[in-house]
Design a protein around this motif. Structure first.
Motif, PDB file in Angstrom:
ATOM      1  N   ARG A 170       9.144 -97.089 -50.282  1.00 18.30           N
ATOM      2  CA  ARG A 170       9.783 -95.910 -49.709  1.00 18.30           C
ATOM      3  C   ARG A 170       8.715 -94.843 -49.492  1.00 18.30           C
ATOM      4  NH1 ARG A 170      15.263 -95.337 -53.460  1.00 18.30           N
ATOM      5  NH2 ARG A 170      16.338 -97.172 -52.611  1.00 18.30           N
ATOM      6  N   THR A 171       8.193 -94.799 -48.286  1.00 18.45           N
ATOM      7  CA  THR A 171       7.089 -93.902 -47.996  1.00 18.45           C
ATOM      8  C   THR A 171       7.580 -92.500 -47.656  1.00 18.45           C
ATOM      9  OG1 THR A 171       7.100 -94.593 -45.676  1.00 18.45           O
ATOM     10  CG2 THR A 171       5.614 -95.762 -47.167  1.00 18.45           C
ATOM     11  N   ALA A 172       6.858 -91.510 -48.153  1.00 19.90           N
ATOM     12  CA  ALA A 172       7.098 -90.130 -47.764  1.00 19.90           C
ATOM     13  C   ALA A 172       6.488 -89.892 -46.382  1.00 19.90           C
ATOM     14  CB  ALA A 172       6.513 -89.185 -48.808  1.00 19.90           C
ATOM     15  N   ARG A 173       6.422 -88.646 -45.956  1.00 24.11           N
ATOM     16  CA  ARG A 173       5.954 -88.328 -44.599  1.00 24.11           C
ATOM     17  C   ARG A 173       4.462 -88.583 -44.446  1.00 24.11           C
ATOM     18  NH1 ARG A 173       9.166 -83.335 -42.064  1.00 24.11           N
ATOM     19  NH2 ARG A 173      11.248 -83.953 -42.725  1.00 24.11           N
ATOM     20  N   PHE A 174       4.115 -89.286 -43.376  1.00 27.04           N
ATOM     21  CA  PHE A 174       2.700 -89.436 -43.035  1.00 27.04           C
ATOM     22  C   PHE A 174       2.481 -89.368 -41.529  1.00 27.04           C
ATOM     23  CE2 PHE A 174       4.433 -93.765 -43.515  1.00 27.04           C
ATOM     24  CZ  PHE A 174       4.116 -94.328 -42.274  1.00 27.04           C
ATOM     25  N   PHE A 175       3.545 -89.059 -40.777  1.00 31.40           N
ATOM     26  CA  PHE A 175       3.430 -89.023 -39.330  1.00 31.40           C
ATOM     27  C   PHE A 175       2.632 -87.794 -38.870  1.00 31.40           C
ATOM     28  CE2 PHE A 175       7.683 -87.422 -40.556  1.00 31.40           C
ATOM     29  CZ  PHE A 175       7.524 -86.087 -40.223  1.00 31.40           C
ATOM     30  N   ARG A 200       5.777 -84.111 -50.881  1.00 29.96           N
ATOM     31  CA  ARG A 200       6.457 -85.059 -49.988  1.00 29.96           C
ATOM     32  C   ARG A 200       5.600 -85.577 -48.848  1.00 29.96           C
ATOM     33  NH1 ARG A 200      11.331 -82.692 -46.669  1.00 29.96           N
ATOM     34  NH2 ARG A 200      11.039 -84.718 -45.717  1.00 29.96           N
ATOM     35  N   ARG A 201       4.309 -85.751 -49.026  1.00 23.46           N
ATOM     36  CA  ARG A 201       3.466 -86.229 -47.933  1.00 23.46           C
ATOM     37  C   ARG A 201       2.343 -87.093 -48.477  1.00 23.46           C
ATOM     38  NH1 ARG A 201       2.477 -85.677 -42.630  1.00 23.46           N
ATOM     39  NH2 ARG A 201       4.276 -84.305 -42.378  1.00 23.46           N
ATOM     40  N   LEU A 202       1.812 -87.953 -47.615  1.00 20.74           N
ATOM     41  CA  LEU A 202       0.619 -88.726 -47.892  1.00 20.74           C
ATOM     42  C   LEU A 202      -0.089 -88.974 -46.569  1.00 20.74           C
ATOM     43  CD1 LEU A 202       1.468 -92.497 -48.494  1.00 20.74           C
ATOM     44  CD2 LEU A 202       3.132 -90.868 -47.624  1.00 20.74           C
ATOM     45  N   SER A 229       4.037 -91.531 -52.335  1.00 17.34           N
ATOM     46  CA  SER A 229       3.733 -90.172 -51.921  1.00 17.34           C
ATOM     47  C   SER A 229       2.499 -89.718 -52.673  1.00 17.34           C
ATOM     48  CB  SER A 229       4.923 -89.243 -52.228  1.00 17.34           C
ATOM     49  OG  SER A 229       4.735 -87.964 -51.658  1.00 17.34           O
ATOM     50  N   ALA A 230       1.831 -88.687 -52.172  1.00 16.68           N
ATOM     51  CA  ALA A 230       0.697 -88.145 -52.910  1.00 16.68           C
ATOM     52  C   ALA A 230       1.172 -87.700 -54.292  1.00 16.68           C
ATOM     53  CB  ALA A 230       0.097 -86.964 -52.161  1.00 16.68           C
ATOM     54  N   PRO A 231       0.349 -87.875 -55.319  1.00 12.47           N
ATOM     55  CA  PRO A 231       0.787 -87.506 -56.674  1.00 12.47           C
ATOM     56  C   PRO A 231       1.084 -86.013 -56.765  1.00 12.47           C
ATOM     57  CG  PRO A 231      -1.576 -87.954 -56.619  1.00 12.47           C
ATOM     58  CD  PRO A 231      -1.030 -88.382 -55.306  1.00 12.47           C
ATOM     59  N   THR A 232       2.257 -85.688 -57.256  1.00 13.13           N
ATOM     60  CA  THR A 232       2.617 -84.281 -57.396  1.00 13.13           C
ATOM     61  C   THR A 232       2.023 -83.710 -58.682  1.00 13.13           C
ATOM     62  OG1 THR A 232       4.442 -82.696 -57.515  1.00 13.13           O
ATOM     63  CG2 THR A 232       4.804 -84.849 -58.558  1.00 13.13           C
ATOM     64  N   CYS A 289      -2.405 -92.506 -54.458  1.00 13.50           N
ATOM     65  CA  CYS A 289      -2.961 -92.012 -53.202  1.00 13.50           C
ATOM     66  C   CYS A 289      -4.291 -91.306 -53.460  1.00 13.50           C
ATOM     67  CB  CYS A 289      -1.995 -91.035 -52.542  1.00 13.50           C
ATOM     68  SG  CYS A 289      -0.481 -91.792 -51.904  1.00 13.50           S
ATOM     69  N   ARG A 290      -5.233 -91.537 -52.581  1.00 17.59           N
ATOM     70  CA  ARG A 290      -6.545 -90.893 -52.722  1.00 17.59           C
ATOM     71  C   ARG A 290      -6.503 -89.413 -52.359  1.00 17.59           C
ATOM     72  NH1 ARG A 290     -10.948 -95.263 -50.282  1.00 17.59           N
ATOM     73  NH2 ARG A 290     -10.523 -96.927 -51.798  1.00 17.59           N
ATOM     74  N   THR A 291      -5.612 -89.054 -51.459  1.00 18.60           N
ATOM     75  CA  THR A 291      -5.532 -87.672 -50.993  1.00 18.60           C
ATOM     76  C   THR A 291      -4.266 -87.009 -51.492  1.00 18.60           C
ATOM     77  OG1 THR A 291      -6.772 -88.200 -48.984  1.00 18.60           O
ATOM     78  CG2 THR A 291      -5.496 -86.152 -48.977  1.00 18.60           C
ATOM     79  N   GLY A 292      -4.441 -85.928 -52.234  1.00 15.15           N
ATOM     80  CA  GLY A 292      -3.344 -85.091 -52.686  1.00 15.15           C
ATOM     81  C   GLY A 292      -3.690 -83.641 -52.401  1.00 15.15           C
TER      82      GLY A 292
END
Length: 307
Positions: A170-175, A200-202, A229-232, A289-292
């Motif tokens: 279940r992927t968060a927003r990446f568009f 809510r993004r990656l 999702s990126a780690p909160t 995720c590498r990018t947060g």
């Protein structure tokens, strides 16, 4: 492995196909739209197309990222969503089982986790932010969410009945498109997306990497569903304050952010109304995720140092 990748011409597919090839996989792309990463131009809603794609290419694994998405609601009727998102998934699962495919990864969405009741509560002044994990019982609010959840149920059924290893992401927003959130920063889409990395993004690169890891681990896991999702930086204890003073909460975790934002004329959302918790995929698959948000801030600081 010989992998069938659906949605190979899409935003995720264009990143995932070369990533899979770079690590030694043979990728057969299937998409209604032609592209450099699409081998077969066709629809997953057509059973014969799916059968031939798997049989003719001796497919060993399926990564199913092709779908009609939420923005397509404005352009397609409900029946089209059923045909592509439900029947298309059914076709892929049926042929995967019939032809001995060894693993299956399905790209789902965190969008289906927001019910109309949650949406109404958030819009009407919720008391605290919603903390969203895989344990909630989804009640999708539109045809997109309903069909993606139906496809998830099909994936689970084919694991239970046929022992097909399946991972649902279940992927968060990446568009890349501009955000449609009610509290988006009107002056800067870049600002909006930076804020979203908190909850809510990656990046599309991280979304692709999650699929690579899921593909590798699927036989060992059997079946599971993961929020990606990126780690909160937040915890459930922050939810009361996030709904009323998100900038204050963010400043506690990232005291450097106000100055970095001020230099760009950026602002933080006054209220953060939901947080997707991706800790389970870290615990079970070892994926983070590498990018947060921390990496976003580091990039801004680097820009300031150069300029």
């Amino acid at each position: 492995m010989r992998i069938l990748l659906t949605g190979s011409s899409g935003w995720l597919g264009q990143t995932l196909a070369p990533r899979l090839r770079a690590i030694g996989h043979d990728v057969v792309g299937l998409d209604p739209v032609a592209s450099q990463h699409t081998t077969i131009v066709g629809s997953i809603a057509d059973r014969e197309t799916v059968r031939a794609a798997i049989a003719d290419n001796r497919i060993e694994a399926v990564v199913h990222s092709g779908a009609l998405h939420k923005p397509d609601i404005e352009r397609h009727g409900r029946e089209a969503f059923i045909d592509v998102n439900v029947r298309g998934t059914f076709n892929l699962l049926e042929e995967a089982v019939a032809q001995g495919v060894g693993r299956f990864v399905f790209t789902s969405t965190t969008s289906l986790m927001i019910s109309q009741a949650i949406r109404d509560g958030l819009a009407g002044g919720a008391a605290k932010a919603a903390w969203l994990t895989e344990t909630i019982s989804p009640e999708p609010r539109n045809i997109y969410g309903v069909t993606k959840l139906s496809a998830e149920h099909l994936c689970r059924l084919y694991h239970l009945q046929f022992a097909l290893p399946v991972i649902v992401l279940r992927t968060a927003r990446f568009f890349p498109e501009a955000d449609d959130m009610a509290h988006a920063i009107a002056q800067s889409d870049e600002n909006t997306k930076a804020n979203e990395f908190l909850f809510r993004r990656l990046t599309v690169e991280d979304a692709a990497e999650a699929h690579v890891v899921a593909l590798e681990r699927a036989p060992r896991i059997g079946f599971d569903t993961f929020v990606v999702s990126a780690p909160t930086p937040f915890s459930p204890h922050d939810c009361d304050e996030l709904i009323v003073d998100a900038p204050g909460v963010v400043a506690r975790y990232f005291p450097e952010y106000p100055a970095l934002y001020a230099r760009r004329g950026w602002s933080m959302f006054q209220s953060i109304d939901r947080v997707y918790d991706a800790s389970r995929i870290r615990e079970k698959l070892g994926f983070v995720c590498r990018t947060g948000f921390a990496e976003v801030l580091a990039g801004l600081a680097q820009e300031d140092a150069v300029n």
